[in-house]
Scaffold this active site. Structure first.
Site: not given
Ligand code: AMP
Length: 134
Positions: A29-30, A93, A95
């Site tokens: 996660d970025i 996804h 986490h």
């Molecule tokens: P959620 O949809 O609320 O589960 O959160 C989406 C997650 O994706 C967040 O924790 C972001 O930090 C992560 N995220 C969004 N864009 C990217 C990316 N390009 N690379 C890695 N993680 C990402």
């Protein structure tokens, strides 16, 4: 429109990849809650976890389990926590978050890593994951 994760899967934007199979990918996660915060994603774009067919759902969880085991070997922690949200990115996804305390599962709590730290961490988890597969 393709999700940001589909763009990662298609190689259109970069990621810190930790594991990949024919059907799933895992990358850091970025904007991590804790060091090692990893996302496990089905390559087929679906919006909601519980809309996955049973085979895809079980496949995702099986893959996430293998990634979590590798992750815990690399990032010392109390345990690896699991969360599914999807409010920001509507592409399923899981986490995986190395937990030291409850604050690490709080999505308002963030840590920062340099790109070198992200790369090194992803490579190390990837090596442990690949070793577990062989
Ligand atoms: P959620 O949809 O609320 O589960 O959160 C989406 C997650 O994706 C967040 O924790 C972001 O930090 C992560 N995220 C969004 N864009 C990217 C990316 N390009 N690379 C890695 N993680 C990402």
């Amino acid at each position: 429109m393709a999700s940001i994760f589909t763009k990662i899967i298609n190689g259109e934007i970069p990621c810190y990849k930790v594991a990949e199979s024919a059907d799933f990918i895992a990358f850091l996660d970025i904007n991590p809650n804790a060091k090692g915060h990893t996302l496990v994603v089905p390559k087929k774009e679906e919006n909601k976890l519980f809309e996955l067919d049973e085979t895809s759902y079980l496949g995702l969880m099986t893959f996430a389990r293998k990634v979590a085991i590798a992750l815990e070997k690399v990032v010392p922690c109390e345990r690896v926590g699991v969360s599914v949200i999807g409010l920001e990115v509507p592409h399923v996804h899981v986490h995986l978050i190395p937990l030291h305390s409850m604050k690490d599962i709080d999505f308002k709590h963030k840590v920062s890593l340099t790109s070198e730290e992200f790369s090194e961490l992803a490579n190390t988890i990837s090596e442990v994951f690949l070793a577990s597969e062989s």
